[in-house]
Scaffold this active site. Structure first.
Site, mmCIF file in Angstrom:
data_model
loop_
_atom_site.group_PDB
_atom_site.id
_atom_site.type_symbol
_atom_site.label_atom_id
_atom_site.label_comp_id
_atom_site.label_asym_id
_atom_site.label_seq_id
_atom_site.Cartn_x
_atom_site.Cartn_y
_atom_site.Cartn_z
ATOM 1 C CG HIS A 267 -2.052 0.856 1.301
ATOM 2 N ND1 HIS A 267 -2.404 1.698 0.287
ATOM 3 C CD2 HIS A 267 -2.939 1.108 2.310
ATOM 4 C CE1 HIS A 267 -3.452 2.424 0.653
ATOM 5 N NE2 HIS A 267 -3.794 2.084 1.886
ATOM 6 C CG HIS A 306 -4.332 0.489 -8.202
ATOM 7 N ND1 HIS A 306 -5.651 0.493 -7.837
ATOM 8 C CD2 HIS A 306 -3.695 1.318 -7.350
ATOM 9 C CE1 HIS A 306 -5.802 1.304 -6.815
ATOM 10 N NE2 HIS A 306 -4.631 1.820 -6.490
ATOM 11 C CG ASP A 362 3.030 4.413 -4.164
ATOM 12 O OD1 ASP A 362 3.057 5.591 -3.777
ATOM 13 O OD2 ASP A 362 2.311 3.538 -3.674
HETATM 14 N N1 CMC Z 1 4.499 -7.176 -10.408
HETATM 15 C C1 CMC Z 1 4.362 -8.398 -10.985
HETATM 16 N N2 CMC Z 1 3.198 -9.065 -11.047
HETATM 17 C C2 CMC Z 1 2.126 -8.486 -10.504
HETATM 18 C C3 CMC Z 1 2.198 -7.221 -9.890
HETATM 19 C C4 CMC Z 1 3.444 -6.562 -9.875
HETATM 20 N N3 CMC Z 1 3.560 -5.372 -9.317
HETATM 21 N N4 CMC Z 1 0.970 -6.879 -9.433
HETATM 22 C C5 CMC Z 1 0.168 -7.910 -9.738
HETATM 23 N N5 CMC Z 1 0.860 -8.874 -10.385
HETATM 24 C C6 CMC Z 1 0.338 -10.110 -10.962
HETATM 25 C C7 CMC Z 1 0.055 -11.136 -9.864
HETATM 26 O O1 CMC Z 1 1.161 -11.950 -9.634
HETATM 27 C C8 CMC Z 1 -1.116 -11.875 -10.445
HETATM 28 O O2 CMC Z 1 -0.627 -12.749 -11.431
HETATM 29 P P1 CMC Z 1 -1.278 -14.217 -11.600
HETATM 30 O O3 CMC Z 1 -2.683 -13.938 -12.059
HETATM 31 O O4 CMC Z 1 -0.428 -14.891 -12.600
HETATM 32 O O5 CMC Z 1 -1.247 -14.851 -10.243
HETATM 33 C C9 CMC Z 1 -1.918 -10.800 -11.177
HETATM 34 O O6 CMC Z 1 -0.934 -9.796 -11.533
HETATM 35 C C10 CMC Z 1 -3.016 -10.161 -10.329
HETATM 36 O O7 CMC Z 1 -2.403 -9.683 -9.120
HETATM 37 P P2 CMC Z 1 -3.103 -9.648 -7.725
HETATM 38 O O8 CMC Z 1 -2.081 -9.758 -6.665
HETATM 39 O O9 CMC Z 1 -4.231 -10.646 -7.714
HETATM 40 O O10 CMC Z 1 -3.739 -8.202 -7.747
HETATM 41 P P3 CMC Z 1 -4.263 -7.408 -6.491
HETATM 42 O O11 CMC Z 1 -5.370 -6.555 -6.980
HETATM 43 O O12 CMC Z 1 -4.552 -8.319 -5.349
HETATM 44 O O13 CMC Z 1 -2.998 -6.528 -6.080
HETATM 45 C C11 CMC Z 1 -1.507 -4.755 -5.785
HETATM 46 C C12 CMC Z 1 -2.901 -5.165 -6.276
HETATM 47 C C13 CMC Z 1 -1.390 -3.236 -5.877
HETATM 48 C C14 CMC Z 1 -1.334 -5.166 -4.310
HETATM 49 C C15 CMC Z 1 -0.450 -5.437 -6.671
HETATM 50 O O14 CMC Z 1 -0.583 -5.039 -8.005
HETATM 51 C C16 CMC Z 1 0.971 -5.205 -6.174
HETATM 52 O O15 CMC Z 1 1.454 -5.924 -5.292
HETATM 53 N N6 CMC Z 1 1.691 -4.159 -6.726
HETATM 54 C C17 CMC Z 1 2.997 -3.812 -6.252
HETATM 55 C C18 CMC Z 1 2.862 -2.976 -4.992
HETATM 56 C C19 CMC Z 1 2.408 -1.577 -5.282
HETATM 57 O O16 CMC Z 1 2.913 -0.918 -6.171
HETATM 58 N N7 CMC Z 1 1.456 -1.092 -4.476
HETATM 59 C C20 CMC Z 1 0.968 0.276 -4.570
HETATM 60 C C21 CMC Z 1 -0.453 0.353 -4.976
HETATM 61 S S1 CMC Z 1 -0.903 2.033 -5.435
HETATM 62 C C22 CMC Z 1 -0.814 2.910 -3.959
HETATM 63 C C23 CMC Z 1 -1.932 2.616 -3.078
HETATM 64 O O17 CMC Z 1 -3.053 3.021 -3.379
HETATM 65 O O18 CMC Z 1 -1.679 2.007 -2.029
#
Ligand code: CMC
Length: 428
Positions: A267, A306, A362
């Site tokens: 986050h 996201h 970010d």
């Molecule tokens: N790098 C590589 N793969 C990713 C990433 C990433 N940053 N984000 C998602 N994926 C992949 C994930 O592995 C999954 O793949 P598969 O379907 O093969 O298992 C797919 O994309 C869907 O990901 P998810 O984890 O189910 O998506 P989510 O909605 O639960 O997660 C997130 C959202 C923001 C936590 C995630 O994208 C992430 O960890 N990003 C990196 C951390 C980050 O930049 N966070 C800041 C968010 S913006 C600021 C805020 O509002 O907090």
């Protein structure tokens, strides 16, 4: 004819009509459908709230597919160009842009409340010499509930307004004290001649000069970053704020929990994680190998992806422009080249394209903060300061919403069946 969903239970042959309103059905309407012989009715299972609306809100609108973000109906692009953080905070909290008189009054109130109780300094002195500023920040916000017991009167409008003024005004001071403590420098008192962000820079960076003069470009850039971070509807920390607030805890206690949620690297800690990642990559030449590792499941590309945005985060677009203005003053951040190359490769790579992973807010904010001389540890705190306005607005909306009650999700129990206690001597 009203919109309804017809559900046929194949087990019993019974049919149910469930009303649809605002693109949702009420989860409690499913209770009339029996799930088993002795249950309380059918429920939904939605870990991580992937598809559950937990409130009605009039604060922030996001269209993740089209990359749209609006506060109270105003597009983020217009606010970033024309507004100030203080004005935007007013809009987010009170629902309308202030008139000139309202803005003057609001600015006066915020300016009036910037100082902290002297005992807060003693409290902060107790942290380890190298305490992470975000840890210090969130625990100090929690400690505020002991300084302002009147905040417990959460249904008293006047009292609530007082806490709003205190919170918006004091978070930059807490943040600056946390930073000064972590680097062993004396605390700097607020300078109320300066703007909200100008004063914040003063409390962070003032040395022996009699009067700190913020650089106007950096002061404005920080203000824009604050506008972009003011609210983002039902994200993890805001849900924490609403959830804790739903037990009628005071706003300081609730906000300490919200700030704790923001601390995590998925986050608000992501901007810090982006910088660490860029440092680890080290050079543009190492980018393809890093991307390969991410695709192989070894870690994530921080600052990408996201839960809501499935296109370019509109905040990231604005931040990229702000970065150019900042770098003109500070010189280019050497990590920028690596970030640009990461973005270039990721945006044409099948792995990221098919999963709709784009840069989020970010990805570039950390580069700006670093160029402005903020240490990496401060990045989540820089997110928490403006998000305070969103947390407050959402907390108040929750409190005054007659449909809300104490937040209490259901669970599906998967543990052991009832069994008898085993005496210690008989256990294997
Ligand atoms: N790098 C590589 N793969 C990713 C990433 C990433 N940053 N984000 C998602 N994926 C992949 C994930 O592995 C999954 O793949 P598969 O379907 O093969 O298992 C797919 O994309 C869907 O990901 P998810 O984890 O189910 O998506 P989510 O909605 O639960 O997660 C997130 C959202 C923001 C936590 C995630 O994208 C992430 O960890 N990003 C990196 C951390 C980050 O930049 N966070 C800041 C968010 S913006 C600021 C805020 O509002 O907090």
């Amino acid at each position: 004819m009203a919109d309804t969903l017809t559900i046929t239970d194949n087990r019993t042959g019974k049919t149910y009509e469930v009303p649809i309103a605002d693109g949702t059905i009420r989860a409690t309407d499913l209770r009339q459908i029996r799930a088993g012989a002795d249950d309380g009715g059918l429920a939904t299972y939605d870990p991580a709230f992937m598809n559950t609306a937990a409130c009605r809100s009039r604060i922030t609108f996001i269209d993740g597919e089209r990359g749209i973000l609006e506060y109270r109906g105003y597009p983020i692009e217009q606010l970033a160009e024309k507004s100030t953080y203080l004005e935007t905070a007013y809009l987010v909290i009170f629902g309308e842009l202030p008139t000139e008189a309202q803005l003057q009054q609001w600015t006066r109130e915020i300016t009036f409340h910037t100082m902290l109780h002297e005992n807060i300094k003693k409290l902060m002195d107790g942290y380890q010499y190298d305490a992470h500023p975000m840890g210090a920040f969130l625990s100090t916000v929690g400690a505020f509930s002991t300084f302002y017991p009147d905040a417990k009167k959460i249904f008293d409008e006047k009292s609530r307004l007082k806490q709003v003024h205190r919170l918006i005004a004091k978070v930059p001071t807490i943040a600056a004290y946390a930073y000064r403590h972590s680097i062993g420098r004396p605390y700097v008192y607020p300078d109320n001649d300066l703007s909200f962000t100008g004063n914040f820079l003063n409390m962070l960076f003032k040395m022996t000069e009699l009067k700190y003069q913020p650089n106007p470009v950096l002061e404005r850039a920080l203000d824009v970053l604050f506008i972009l971070h003011a609210d983002h509807e039902q994200n993890c920390s805001t849900s924490a704020m609403r959830s804790i607030g739903s037990s009628h805890a005071d706003p300081y206690s609730a906000m300490a929990g919200a700030a704790a949620a923001l601390y995590g690297p998925l986050h608000g800690g992501a901007n810090e994680a982006v910088l660490r990642m860029l440092n680890e990559i080290g050079s543009v030449a190492n980018v393809p190998a890093f991307i390969k590792r991410v695709k192989g499941g070894e870690g994530r590309l921080m600052g990408f992806g996201h839960r809501v945005y499935k296109s370019y985060d509109p905040r990231a677009k604005i931040i990229k422009q702000t970065a150019d203005q900042v770098f003109e003053v500070t010189g280019k951040n050497p990590l920028l080249e690596i970030a640009l190359e990461l973005e270039r490769i990721a945006l044409q790579d099948d792995y990221f394209v098919t999963r709709k992973l784009y840069p989020n807010v970010d990805f570039y904010s950390g580069l700006i903060y670093q160029a402005m001389s903020f240490p990496v540890d401060m990045f989540p705190v820089l997110f928490a300061i403006p998000r305070t306005s969103g947390w407050i607005a959402q907390w108040e909306e929750m409190l005054l919403d007659p449909e809300q009650k104490i937040a209490r999700p259901k669970q599906i129990y998967t543990g052991a069946k009832r069994r008898d206690y085993v005496a210690l001597a008989s256990r294997k």
